[in-house]
Design a protein around this motif. Structure first.
Motif, short mmCIF file in Angstrom:
data_model
loop_
_atom_site.label_atom_id
_atom_site.label_comp_id
_atom_site.label_asym_id
_atom_site.label_seq_id
_atom_site.Cartn_x
_atom_site.Cartn_y
_atom_site.Cartn_z
N GLN A 232 17.10 -44.27 -28.32
CA GLN A 232 15.75 -43.71 -28.43
C GLN A 232 15.42 -43.29 -29.86
O GLN A 232 14.38 -43.66 -30.41
CB GLN A 232 15.63 -42.52 -27.48
N LEU A 233 16.34 -42.55 -30.46
CA LEU A 233 16.12 -42.12 -31.84
C LEU A 233 16.18 -43.31 -32.79
O LEU A 233 15.37 -43.45 -33.71
CB LEU A 233 17.16 -41.06 -32.25
N ARG A 234 17.14 -44.20 -32.53
CA ARG A 234 17.30 -45.35 -33.44
C ARG A 234 16.03 -46.21 -33.43
O ARG A 234 15.61 -46.72 -34.45
CB ARG A 234 18.53 -46.18 -33.06
N GLN A 235 15.44 -46.33 -32.26
CA GLN A 235 14.20 -47.08 -32.14
C GLN A 235 13.06 -46.49 -32.96
O GLN A 235 12.25 -47.20 -33.52
CB GLN A 235 13.80 -47.08 -30.67
N GLN A 236 13.04 -45.15 -32.98
CA GLN A 236 12.00 -44.50 -33.79
C GLN A 236 12.22 -44.74 -35.28
O GLN A 236 11.26 -44.94 -36.02
CB GLN A 236 12.03 -42.99 -33.56
#
Ligand code: SAH
Ligand code: SF4
Length: 356
Positions: A232-236
């Motif tokens: 989730q964070l990596r996608q952001q």
């Protein structure tokens, strides 16, 4: 436009220029003597020099700016033949030192950080290169020439050992064919002779291309720009994570052929209050379990207009300590060239704004 002669491997050159031993002579002029004109190549017949002048260019890059850092790093902004620009950085990893009697104890140690594209398609939220979008791939010769320019400008002898990192502008695996060709040209024993184990490709994690690169068995080192431990964070931070998630990267890395004495480097850009917490360190440790890995923590290097902040030194240290205490190699990237805005894309931005 004439072809860039540095685009050609020695084998290709020896097909084009007969007799084939001329290719070896040319390589010597280009990569050992750093020739800047075919006319200087006095041991080539005059008509051959003329033919080379007609068909090829030897100087595809022009130096626009050079910036020195206090720590000895030096950053170059080069202009390509079509007017676009790329950055290359010479990093001084260790100073030259002398014994008391004046003899040399050890030489300087150089690493050169080269670009593979003008701009980048990957679009990471923290990266300045991404902000100006993607313009085009560099050719193999444009990649190779960055190092030749730097060696010539700094009087670095052809025989001096240099390490190479594809960590400048662009995503190397998005320009795989040209990057691989440049790796081979760099490694040619009759050219710059940079063994593939001295070259590192850094990628934002194009899993399928990592697999493809692995199958080529080049002996090259791999660095993964991970930066986050959950999707989730990596996608952001890195929109490419939607196409290639963390699990797919880990799988590709596990299959990648790694030199016995080497480790895969995981780069982790630390951003204040985003990914600098202990829970992330813990998760990173378990993620890398079973991989011959080393972690390189990088201080986020702020620039005008970014919402992200540089992490506190104590948080960096705690993060590192957590990992090293549990047996994972972890270094903190010194702020090499920080005062010359080391993270790539920054010199180019200044030039565009007319600040330099
Ligand atoms: N595209 C490839 C290689 C070039 S980027 C990749 O992403 O791996 C090289 C490194 O510089 C990456 O690890 C990237 O995360 C880092 N970087 C980008 N912006 C930065 C910034 N503002 N401060 C510090 N490092 C940065
Ligand atoms: Fe491209 Fe690397 Fe910058 Fe991401 S960090 S935008 S992959 S150059």
């Amino acid at each position: 436009m004439k072809q860039i002669i540095q685009d050609l491997t020695k084998e290709e050159l020896s097909e084009l220029i007969k007799p084939s031993f001329r290719a070896k002579q040319l390589y010597n002029w280009i990569y050992h003597k750093y020739a800047s004109s075919f006319d200087d190549m006095k041991n080539l017949p005059k008509d051959m020099r003329q033919e080379l002048n007609d068909k090829y260019t030897l100087n595809p890059l022009k130096t626009l700016l050079v910036q020195d850092s206090k720590d000895g790093s030096r950053k170059y902004l080069f202009e390509l033949e079509d007017g676009l620009t790329v950055e290359t950085v010479l990093l001084l990893m260790r100073d030259k030192e002398f014994h008391d009697d004046g003899t040399i104890k050890h030489q300087e140690r150089y690493t050169v950080c080269i670009s593979s594209q003008v701009g980048c398609k990957v679009g990471c939220a923290f990266c300045l290169t991404a902000k100006s979008g993607f313009m085009r791939n560099l050719t193999a010769g444009e990649i190779v020439e960055q190092l030749r320019m730097i060696k010539r400008d700094n009087n670095i002898d052809a025989n001096r050992r240099v390490n190479l990192v594809y960590m400048g502008m662009g995503e190397p695996l998005d320009n795989l064919a040209n990057v691989v060709k440049s790796v081979k040209i760099f490694a040619d024993p009759e050219g710059m002779a940079i063994a593939t184990h001295r070259q590192t490709i850094s990628t934002s994690g194009l899993s399928t291309k990592i697999e493809k690169l692995g199958k080529m068995e080049l002996g090259i080192n791999l660095a993964i720009s991970l930066h986050a431990v959950d999707d989730q964070l990596r996608q952001q931070l890195m929109p490419i994570n939607k196409a290639y998630n963390i699990a797919s990267i880990i799988k590709a890395v596990k299959e990648f052929p790694i030199n016995d004495r080497k480790r895969v480097m995981f780069e982790y850009l630390v951003i204040k209050d985003v990914n600098d917490d202990m829970a992330s360190a813990k998760k990173l440790l378990s993620l890398l379990d079973g991989i011959k890995a080393k972690v390189n923590l990088i201080y986020f290097n702020p620039y005008g207009g970014t919402e992200f902040k540089r992490p506190a030194e104590k948080d960096m240290k705690s993060f590192q300590e957590y990992l090293t205490k549990r047996g994972l190699h972890c270094t903190i990237r010194e702020s090499k060239g920080l005062d010359i805005s080391a993270a790539c894309g920054q010199l180019r931005e200044q030039e565009k704004k007319g600040e330099k």
